[in-house]
Scaffold this motif. Sequence first.
Motif, short mmCIF file in Angstrom:
data_model
loop_
_atom_site.label_atom_id
_atom_site.label_comp_id
_atom_site.label_asym_id
_atom_site.label_seq_id
_atom_site.Cartn_x
_atom_site.Cartn_y
_atom_site.Cartn_z
N GLU A 339 -41.11 -9.82 42.34
CA GLU A 339 -42.17 -8.84 42.29
C GLU A 339 -43.53 -9.50 42.01
OE1 GLU A 339 -40.84 -5.40 40.02
OE2 GLU A 339 -42.90 -5.16 39.34
N ALA A 340 -43.56 -10.34 40.98
CA ALA A 340 -44.83 -10.95 40.57
C ALA A 340 -45.37 -11.87 41.66
CB ALA A 340 -44.63 -11.73 39.26
N ARG A 341 -44.47 -12.65 42.26
CA ARG A 341 -44.90 -13.62 43.26
C ARG A 341 -45.48 -12.93 44.49
NH1 ARG A 341 -40.57 -17.15 46.06
NH2 ARG A 341 -41.78 -17.84 47.87
N LEU A 342 -44.86 -11.81 44.88
CA LEU A 342 -45.32 -11.11 46.09
C LEU A 342 -46.39 -10.07 45.79
CD1 LEU A 342 -42.22 -10.52 48.36
CD2 LEU A 342 -43.83 -12.40 48.30
N GLY A 343 -46.54 -9.73 44.52
CA GLY A 343 -47.49 -8.66 44.18
C GLY A 343 -47.07 -7.34 44.79
N LEU A 344 -45.76 -7.08 44.75
CA LEU A 344 -45.23 -5.85 45.36
C LEU A 344 -44.16 -5.28 44.44
CD1 LEU A 344 -45.22 -4.12 48.07
CD2 LEU A 344 -43.23 -5.50 48.71
N THR A 345 -44.43 -4.08 43.92
CA THR A 345 -43.43 -3.44 43.06
C THR A 345 -42.52 -2.58 43.93
OG1 THR A 345 -44.77 -1.45 42.73
CG2 THR A 345 -45.13 -3.27 41.18
N PRO A 346 -41.34 -2.21 43.42
CA PRO A 346 -40.47 -1.29 44.17
C PRO A 346 -41.21 0.00 44.55
CG PRO A 346 -39.24 -2.25 42.37
CD PRO A 346 -40.67 -2.72 42.21
N GLN A 351 -43.73 3.37 48.67
CA GLN A 351 -44.91 4.11 49.11
C GLN A 351 -45.36 3.64 50.50
OE1 GLN A 351 -46.20 6.75 47.30
NE2 GLN A 351 -47.32 7.15 49.19
N GLN A 352 -45.33 2.33 50.74
CA GLN A 352 -45.73 1.82 52.06
C GLN A 352 -44.79 2.33 53.15
OE1 GLN A 352 -46.86 -2.19 52.73
NE2 GLN A 352 -47.69 -2.50 50.69
N LEU A 353 -43.51 2.39 52.83
CA LEU A 353 -42.54 2.90 53.82
C LEU A 353 -42.78 4.39 54.07
CD1 LEU A 353 -39.34 1.06 52.56
CD2 LEU A 353 -40.49 0.71 54.75
N ILE A 360 -40.41 6.68 55.99
CA ILE A 360 -39.06 6.33 55.52
C ILE A 360 -38.95 6.58 54.02
CG2 ILE A 360 -37.41 4.42 55.23
CD1 ILE A 360 -38.84 3.12 57.70
N GLU A 361 -37.85 7.17 53.58
CA GLU A 361 -37.61 7.35 52.15
C GLU A 361 -36.44 6.47 51.69
OE1 GLU A 361 -39.17 8.73 49.75
OE2 GLU A 361 -40.66 9.93 50.84
N LEU A 362 -36.70 5.66 50.67
CA LEU A 362 -35.63 4.90 50.00
C LEU A 362 -35.71 5.25 48.51
CD1 LEU A 362 -36.02 1.32 51.57
CD2 LEU A 362 -34.68 3.25 52.43
N VAL A 363 -34.72 4.83 47.74
CA VAL A 363 -34.77 5.08 46.30
C VAL A 363 -34.54 3.77 45.54
CG1 VAL A 363 -34.09 7.51 46.31
CG2 VAL A 363 -32.33 5.74 46.31
N PRO A 364 -35.00 3.71 44.28
CA PRO A 364 -34.75 2.51 43.47
C PRO A 364 -33.24 2.34 43.27
CG PRO A 364 -36.32 3.99 42.39
CD PRO A 364 -35.73 4.73 43.53
N ILE A 393 -43.49 -5.39 56.37
CA ILE A 393 -44.17 -5.33 55.06
C ILE A 393 -44.05 -6.66 54.33
CG2 ILE A 393 -44.11 -4.26 52.77
CD1 ILE A 393 -43.34 -1.62 54.24
N PHE A 394 -42.85 -7.25 54.33
CA PHE A 394 -42.68 -8.54 53.63
C PHE A 394 -43.34 -9.68 54.40
CE2 PHE A 394 -39.77 -6.12 51.13
CZ PHE A 394 -39.79 -6.73 49.90
#
Length: 399
Positions: A339-346, A351-353, A360-364, A393-394
């Motif tokens: 997370e920290a390295r990419l600067g992207l939280t779940p 939200q981007q999806l 698209i909807e995903l869940v944690p 996205i990645f």
Amino acid sequence: MTASHRRGFLQRLAGLPLVGAWAGRGAAAKAPDYLASLGVRPIINGAGVYTMFTASLMWPEVVEAIQQLSTRFVRISELHDAVGKRIAQMLNVEAAMVPSGAAAALTVGTAACITGADPDKIQRIPDLTGMKNEVIVQRTHRFPYDHMVRNCGIRLVEVETREQLERAIGPQTAMLLFLNKSEPLGQVKMKEFVEIGKRRGIPTFNDAAADVPPLENLTRPIQLGFDLIAVSGGKGIRGPQSAGLLLGRADLIHAARLNTSPYSDTIGRSCKVNKEELVGMMVAVEKFLKQDFAALEREWERRARSMIDALRGVPTLRAERFVPVIANQVPHVRLTWEEARLGLTPAQLMQQLRDGEPSIELVPSPPKGTVEISTWMLQPGEAEMVARRIREIFGARKG
Ligand SMILES: *Cc1c(COP(=O)(O)O)cnc(C)c1O
């Protein structure tokens, strides 16, 4: 309506996109595209059977049944009886009814344990003066939906050990509540729980709402002797979203029926089902029992594999297959990254999806910092689409 009012109304109506937006192409498409006209985007459901994402899609046969019933009047109690009897036969249980979901099953089933068929008690609940007013539950089996049990005015008594459970039982005990998917977390397992209920003469109620498939998860609590079981109609069984199953002892199912619609002065009057849900649910159970579970499983595995293969080339992401232990027991893909390295939280990934096209909807996923993709509600071609969006996205974030 005056003539000028009517003119204004018709003009406003004509201005709405509803009239112009027609779904699909060809002669078969008659109805407007309601979602488009409302500005509501449909989603790819990679989350699973969540009510907030409308859970599952009904079998086409269920939709046909709903359509057929929508043109006829019936005596609703007679239909309730007949559908209950047919479902009980199919599932090999003593009795069955169709409430408006597993949540409604919890309310009317609890009410049944409190009131029996006593008309005076049925009218008075949730005022439990002079009635049984406690339900016992293991602390690890508490869950948000136990609110539906508390709706009946009872107090939940939490216990942890078998001894505490035995000691908590008294003349005020209406029912023992069990949450199927929490069996591994509690000290008292199903067999022992049912044995205690039977010996002490207290009804046992198991919420197995989201636990099929596999089919054994439905039949096991029944065979072990639970007096009542609640199941969602609109999750894995693919019946109407506003339908469910309450299965079990005939006297309790009878009492549960008396505690709901069409009877007006009841706690469950707001849990109404009409003829469409009744027959739709019956057809869904029939389809569910007849489906080729092995073929379904193969297809879900294929989707999981295709997503994992497609994501293998993303160096900053780990995608791996897993299957939840109980509830939604189907192949999933779990996404893990730094997370920290990419600067992207779940939450940001989700939200981007959500904001993308298609949405698209995903869940944690349970381990914090991960997100999961559930395969079973994806429609043809969507697994590939989900993997592509995640890759994009990645790919845009070289960690
Ligand atoms: C989904 C769920 C419910 C509610 O089911 P509905 O059919 O939506 O009313 C109740 N209990 C559990 C454990 C569930 O997962």
